[in-house]
Design a protein around this motif. Structure first.
Motif, PDB file in Angstrom:
ATOM      1  N   SER A 137       0.818  -1.223   0.000  1.00  0.00           N
ATOM      2  CA  SER A 137       0.000   0.000   0.000  1.00  0.00           C
ATOM      3  C   SER A 137       0.847   1.266   0.000  1.00  0.00           C
ATOM      4  O   SER A 137       0.494   2.272   0.633  1.00  0.00           O
ATOM      5  CB  SER A 137      -0.963   0.008   1.200  1.00  0.00           C
ATOM      6  N   GLY A 138       1.968   1.237  -0.700  1.00  0.00           N
ATOM      7  CA  GLY A 138       2.749   2.440  -0.920  1.00  0.00           C
ATOM      8  C   GLY A 138       3.624   2.897   0.227  1.00  0.00           C
ATOM      9  O   GLY A 138       4.225   3.971   0.157  1.00  0.00           O
ATOM     10  N   ALA A 139       3.739   2.121   1.292  1.00  0.00           N
ATOM     11  CA  ALA A 139       4.571   2.515   2.424  1.00  0.00           C
ATOM     12  C   ALA A 139       6.020   2.072   2.186  1.00  0.00           C
ATOM     13  O   ALA A 139       6.343   1.402   1.211  1.00  0.00           O
ATOM     14  CB  ALA A 139       4.031   1.916   3.715  1.00  0.00           C
ATOM     15  N   LYS A 140       6.912   2.442   3.096  1.00  0.00           N
ATOM     16  CA  LYS A 140       8.309   2.023   3.021  1.00  0.00           C
ATOM     17  C   LYS A 140       8.431   0.573   3.469  1.00  0.00           C
ATOM     18  O   LYS A 140       7.586   0.059   4.219  1.00  0.00           O
ATOM     19  CB  LYS A 140       9.173   2.914   3.915  1.00  0.00           C
ATOM     20  N   PRO A 141       9.498  -0.127   3.052  1.00  0.00           N
ATOM     21  CA  PRO A 141       9.648  -1.528   3.474  1.00  0.00           C
ATOM     22  C   PRO A 141       9.675  -1.706   4.990  1.00  0.00           C
ATOM     23  O   PRO A 141       9.182  -2.711   5.502  1.00  0.00           O
ATOM     24  CB  PRO A 141      10.988  -1.938   2.842  1.00  0.00           C
ATOM     25  N   TYR A 142      10.254  -0.734   5.711  1.00  0.00           N
ATOM     26  CA  TYR A 142      10.336  -0.855   7.168  1.00  0.00           C
ATOM     27  C   TYR A 142       9.068  -0.372   7.864  1.00  0.00           C
ATOM     28  O   TYR A 142       9.009  -0.357   9.102  1.00  0.00           O
ATOM     29  CB  TYR A 142      11.559  -0.085   7.694  1.00  0.00           C
ATOM     30  N   GLU A 143       8.059   0.051   7.087  1.00  0.00           N
ATOM     31  CA  GLU A 143       6.803   0.493   7.693  1.00  0.00           C
ATOM     32  C   GLU A 143       5.734  -0.599   7.694  1.00  0.00           C
ATOM     33  O   GLU A 143       4.572  -0.317   7.966  1.00  0.00           O
ATOM     34  CB  GLU A 143       6.295   1.742   6.967  1.00  0.00           C
ATOM     35  N   ASN A 144       6.118  -1.827   7.372  1.00  0.00           N
ATOM     36  CA  ASN A 144       5.248  -2.984   7.560  1.00  0.00           C
ATOM     37  C   ASN A 144       5.475  -3.561   8.952  1.00  0.00           C
ATOM     38  O   ASN A 144       6.450  -3.226   9.628  1.00  0.00           O
ATOM     39  CB  ASN A 144       5.540  -4.053   6.501  1.00  0.00           C
ATOM     40  N   ASN A 145       4.595  -4.461   9.349  1.00  0.00           N
ATOM     41  CA  ASN A 145       4.793  -5.177  10.610  1.00  0.00           C
ATOM     42  C   ASN A 145       4.817  -6.670  10.310  1.00  0.00           C
ATOM     43  O   ASN A 145       3.928  -7.192   9.628  1.00  0.00           O
ATOM     44  CB  ASN A 145       3.664  -4.871  11.605  1.00  0.00           C
ATOM     45  N   PHE A 146       5.850  -7.352  10.794  1.00  0.00           N
ATOM     46  CA  PHE A 146       6.023  -8.786  10.573  1.00  0.00           C
ATOM     47  C   PHE A 146       5.750  -9.523  11.885  1.00  0.00           C
ATOM     48  O   PHE A 146       6.324  -9.179  12.931  1.00  0.00           O
ATOM     49  CB  PHE A 146       7.430  -9.098  10.080  1.00  0.00           C
ATOM     50  N   LEU A 147       4.868 -10.518  11.822  1.00  0.00           N
ATOM     51  CA  LEU A 147       4.467 -11.262  13.009  1.00  0.00           C
ATOM     52  C   LEU A 147       4.832 -12.731  12.856  1.00  0.00           C
ATOM     53  O   LEU A 147       4.682 -13.313  11.783  1.00  0.00           O
ATOM     54  CB  LEU A 147       2.961 -11.152  13.244  1.00  0.00           C
ATOM     55  N   ILE A 148       5.271 -13.327  13.947  1.00  0.00           N
ATOM     56  CA  ILE A 148       5.459 -14.770  14.069  1.00  0.00           C
ATOM     57  C   ILE A 148       4.565 -15.245  15.209  1.00  0.00           C
ATOM     58  O   ILE A 148       4.732 -14.817  16.351  1.00  0.00           O
ATOM     59  CB  ILE A 148       6.930 -15.148  14.356  1.00  0.00           C
ATOM     60  N   ASP A 149       3.587 -16.077  14.891  1.00  0.00           N
ATOM     61  CA  ASP A 149       2.615 -16.542  15.890  1.00  0.00           C
ATOM     62  C   ASP A 149       1.992 -15.370  16.640  1.00  0.00           C
ATOM     63  O   ASP A 149       1.800 -15.399  17.861  1.00  0.00           O
ATOM     64  CB  ASP A 149       3.264 -17.517  16.877  1.00  0.00           C
ATOM     65  N   GLY A 150       1.678 -14.308  15.904  1.00  0.00           N
ATOM     66  CA  GLY A 150       0.987 -13.173  16.490  1.00  0.00           C
ATOM     67  C   GLY A 150       1.854 -12.168  17.204  1.00  0.00           C
ATOM     68  O   GLY A 150       1.348 -11.146  17.679  1.00  0.00           O
ATOM     69  N   MET A 151       3.179 -12.396  17.283  1.00  0.00           N
ATOM     70  CA  MET A 151       4.079 -11.492  17.994  1.00  0.00           C
ATOM     71  C   MET A 151       5.038 -10.849  16.998  1.00  0.00           C
ATOM     72  O   MET A 151       5.589 -11.505  16.121  1.00  0.00           O
ATOM     73  CB  MET A 151       4.875 -12.252  19.061  1.00  0.00           C
TER      74      MET A 151
END
Length: 845
Positions: A137-151
């Motif tokens: 959605s046009g944001a920077k790569p570091y402006e996503n959130n990555f989750l593993i098992d919800g964390m």
């Protein structure tokens, strides 16, 4: 290579089936099967509890002994109907996906609304195994959130990219550049990966672009299983373009070898306990030319490595209580050196640990989920030495810049409660609420280093002092989401509140989704939503990022000690910052007709208060909220799974996304110098010339992650009683506009250039009042192309519970030669890697 695999297929067709004694029936159970009406196997019920798959619960063929039934892993379907703004991959499709890195981000390459870097498939970097960077959605790569098992495992300290420095580091920089994630899991350990790109539930926060959520695989409870898998490739198996076989830098990798191993065992220990142990290792060797001090060249290897040691415990004391505990050790490393510098080796590494837990308790009141995680991580540099020697008389250089460590200790806890579905008159209610807290303590340390230099006139020693810093960040979030269904209407309002003690901001995120099932049977659903998303605070400028030098000189001719020189220091400031946020408006229609799942989705995003660092002078660099971007996207999706009898089982999914991003093209670590003068003209950063027209910098097109149209087609096919399988992912990227500095002579510009030269072109054009200058850009060209990656699996031997499978992955099957960078006059064009092959073998028992 491909001919060899065809021989295996021919052998299979001639030899016939290899079945267990007595002719055991092989059952097919995967996402490719169309569920019978009323069959909710693998789905999720209203409380979020997985409905058991009868095949997964030891459904045996009548009259056949239990230990002779061959059984595929169950596939977990993430929801009982397709949701706008969500896309998922899991089960066999995920585990057999053709992948160069085996990473969480490459697992989502079949989603058209996820943008990859234009140079990700560069022919020059085939030996790299780090996860590709993505934007949503046009944001920077570091402006996503990555989750593993919800964390969350997102990097909030130094996510500038592992390749930021390449084969060059310096003494002043205190920062070790890192990736967007703090730990790299291999995708073979995932049960599913889901991308949330719009209408994201309020239980998720701390992102501007989107959310990438992976669920770790559980141990199986039917019996003990074992898997061993090995895979290999090399540069000779690729069609590489524009590579230099005499290359001395990792920016041009003409030769490489890459291998991967995976081994796991899992199964029950009694009725209520199951265990899983797994080991993965991906590594590559990149031979380059190393220049010795005498000017001669010799081969020297750079290396990359990513390992996972994983263990998980599943405890089910009762049908309404489930507990999982998992432990991961995941070291990643890049061994580098600088050509021409002897003893210059250093390793960029992230020695990551993670302990996770999850408890799910179902009761008449609802479902309570408790999660906890403790992790240690940090990208660091391990140098061979902290001394650099230089002799300009003999032209000799040797040594390194010293060690630098970043150690973060993170403690996460999360609670979610989903109230059991209930009705009040004509309204059906589903209510969920929860909170999450996080504590991060980060230690940064830089080893003292010095340089000893010899010049014709002086003996020079420059010292860089030891640095030791510690910072702590605490965050807390709370949300509530009441969903109520009235007839064919479903309303889902939500509210999320977040606070952190770095910015001391309290951020309130309201969200609303409205859905109307026009026919009442899911054939046509209309969806609309408005949402606000707040990003997480980057802590980059909470630490000093620069150390000055201290230089002492002795004149060689007479031993005179010269006055000490002190290098200018830089100060970094992050004060009174607002939290970056994104406002979203979306609309969609989707449904299921004649077995086809379809969707059409429109999304508009406005990203505001994005971070960019600037300096107005006095060596003060300040983080600001002066970045802004807009995104508009249209995504069309179509999917179908079906059985064809003798022609096998198949699953197809098609995605088409047309998007446009306008952005300032800066970053949190841009360090823009606003105090620069060019021929006495001051610099106006926020205004630019684009194709000769003046505009705000935030109105320019994105310079990367910017394909205007992306088309993806995924096909998962199974033939010959599931003895031969194909997993194909095609991704077509339209040609796009890149940004190129527009350098012209002063007479060719509207108001002249800062240099005023009639001979030297310049991209610093004067403003209309000729009081300052703007940067000038023009359109470049980044040609697109179709990249099709195919995974082929052939079960050559299948006896009782043992299966031997030959593997072949073919990447870029049609050898597309699109650009991986902007085409410029006089600059060689980097192109995609051509067709490549990976050969492997897998044993299961």
């Amino acid at each position: 290579m491909f001919k060899i695999f065809l021989v295996f297929i021919l052998f299979f067709l001639i030899s016939g089936d290899v079945l267990a004694d007595g002719g055991v029936e092989i059952r097919f159970s995967s996402e490719m099967q169309s569920a019978e009406p009323g069959d909710r196997s693998g789905e999720v019920d209203g409380n979020g509890t997985a409905v058991p798959d009868p095949v997964a619960e030891e459904q045996n063929t009548p009259g056949v002994p239990d230990d002779q039934v061959y059984q595929f892993d169950p596939v977990r379907v993430l929801a009982d109907r397709h949701q706008a703004g969500q896309a998922a991959i899991g089960g066999r499709e995920l585990r057999s996906l053709p992948s160069h890195t085996g990473s969480i981000t490459e697992a989502v390459k079949g989603f058209s609304n996820v943008q990859f870097s234009n140079d990700e498939m560069s022919s020059l970097t085939g030996g790299e195994i780090r996860p590709p960077r993505v934007t949503i959605s046009g944001a920077k790569p570091y402006e996503n959130n990555f989750l593993i098992d919800g964390m969350s495992v997102s990097n909030t300290l130094n996510p500038s990219g592992l390749d930021q420095n390449g084969d060059s580091v310096n003494w002043n920089n205190l920062v070790v550049h890192g990736a967007d994630q703090t730990i790299f899991y291999d995708s073979s350990l995932f049960d599913s990966v889901t991308v949330y790109s719009s209408n994201v539930p309020v239980k998720y926060g701390n992102f501007l672009g989107g959310l990438v959520s992976a669920e770790l695989v559980d141990p199986r409870t039917d019996r003990w299983h074992g898997v061993f898998k090995a895979r290999h490739t090399r540069s000779e198996w690729f069609d590489l373009r524009s590579v230099d076989h005499e290359s001395e830098t990792s920016n041009n990798q003409a030769r490489f070898r890459a291998d991967s191993l995976f081994a796991s065992v899992d199964g029950p220990v009694g009725e209520n306990l199951a265990l899983l142990f797994a080991v993965t290792r991906n590594w590559s060797v990149i031979p380059l030319q190393f220049k010795e001090n005498d000017g001669s060249l010799s081969d020297k290897n750079q290396r990359r490595s990513n390992e996972n040691l994983f263990a998980k415990v599943l405890v089910t004391p009762s049908s309404d209580l489930q507990l999982t505990l998992d432990a991961t050790y995941a070291p990643y490393s890049e061994e580098r050196w600088r050509s021409g510098w002897g003893n210059s080796e250093w390793t960029i590494e992230n020695e990551a640990y993670r302990l996770g837990s999850k408890l799910v308790w179902s009761s008449d009141a609802g479902v309570l989920t408790l999660r906890g995680a403790y992790s240690q991580n940090g990208f660091k540099r391990d140098s061979a030495t902290n001394v650099w020697l230089s002799n300009t008389i003999t032209n000799e250089q040797a040594g390194g810049v010293g060690d630098a460590t970043t150690d973060s200790r993170e403690l996460d806890a999360k609670l979610d409660f989903e109230v059991a579905e209930f009705a009040t008159r004509d309204i059906l209610w589903r209510i969920s609420s929860g909170m999450d807290i996080k504590n991060v303590t980060t230690d940064m340390w830089n080893e003292a280093a010095y340089t000893d230099g010899t010049t014709p006139n002086f003996l020079v020693r420059t010292d860089y002092l030891e640095y030791d810093q510690t910072r702590t960040l605490n965050t807390v979030g709370w949300y509530v989401q009441p969903e109520f269904q009235w007839g064919r209407f479903t309303f889902t309002p939500g509210l999320r509140i977040d606070y952190d003690d770095f910015s001391f901001n309290t951020n309130t995120s309201p969200r609303l989704k409205v859905e109307f099932d026009t026919m009442g049977d899911g054939a046509l659903r209309l969806v609309g939503g408005v949402s606000r998303y707040y990003g997480g605070q980057l802590r980059a400028y909470a630490f000093d990022r620069f150390r000055p030098f201290i230089t002492n000189r002795i004149r060689r001719s007479n031993g005179q000690i010269m006055p000490t020189l002190y290098g200018a220091d830089r100060s970094y400031l992050a004060k009174d910052l607002d939290t970056p946020y994104s406002d979203e408006t979306m609309g969609a229609f989707l449904g299921e007709v004649m077995g086809f799942e379809y969707g059409v989705e429109l999304v508009h995003r406005e990203h505001r208060d994005q971070l960019i660092s600037k300096s107005t002078g006095d060596n003060l660099y300040e983080m600001t909220n002066e970045g802004r971007s807009t995104y508009d996207g249209l995504t069309v999706s179509l999917a179908r799974s079906f059985e064809t009898g003798p022609l096998g089982s198949h699953s197809f999914s098609l995605g088409v996304t047309k998007s446009r991003t306008k952005t300032f093209n800066g970053a949190y670590d841009s360090n823009v110098r606003l105090d620069l003068l060019s021929n006495k003209f001051p610099y106006d950063y926020d205004r630019v010339y684009y194709d000769g027209e003046i505009m705000d910098r935030s109105g320019m097109p994105a310079d990367n992650y910017n394909a205007p149209v992306v088309v993806t087609l995924s096909w998962l096919g199974s033939f010959y009683d599931d003895r031969f399988r194909v997993n194909s992912v095609s991704r077509w990227r339209d040609s796009t506009t890149g940004l190129v500095k527009d350098a012209r002579l002063t007479a060719e510009t509207p108001y002249g250039t800062a240099s005023g030269s009639a001979k030297a072109p310049s991209s610093q054009w004067l403003s209309p009042d000729r009081q300052d200058y703007y940067d000038a850009f023009k359109k470049g060209v980044i040609s697109g192309g179709l990249v099709t990656d195919v995974s082929l699996e052939l079960d050559a031997v299948k006896k009782d519970l043992f299966t031997l499978t030959f593997l072949l992955d073919v990447t870029n099957v049609f050898s597309s030669d699109g650009h991986s960078g902007v085409a410029q006059e006089g600059v060689p064009r980097d192109r995609m890697r051509g067709r490549g092959y990976y050969a492997g073998i897998r044993c299961e028992f």
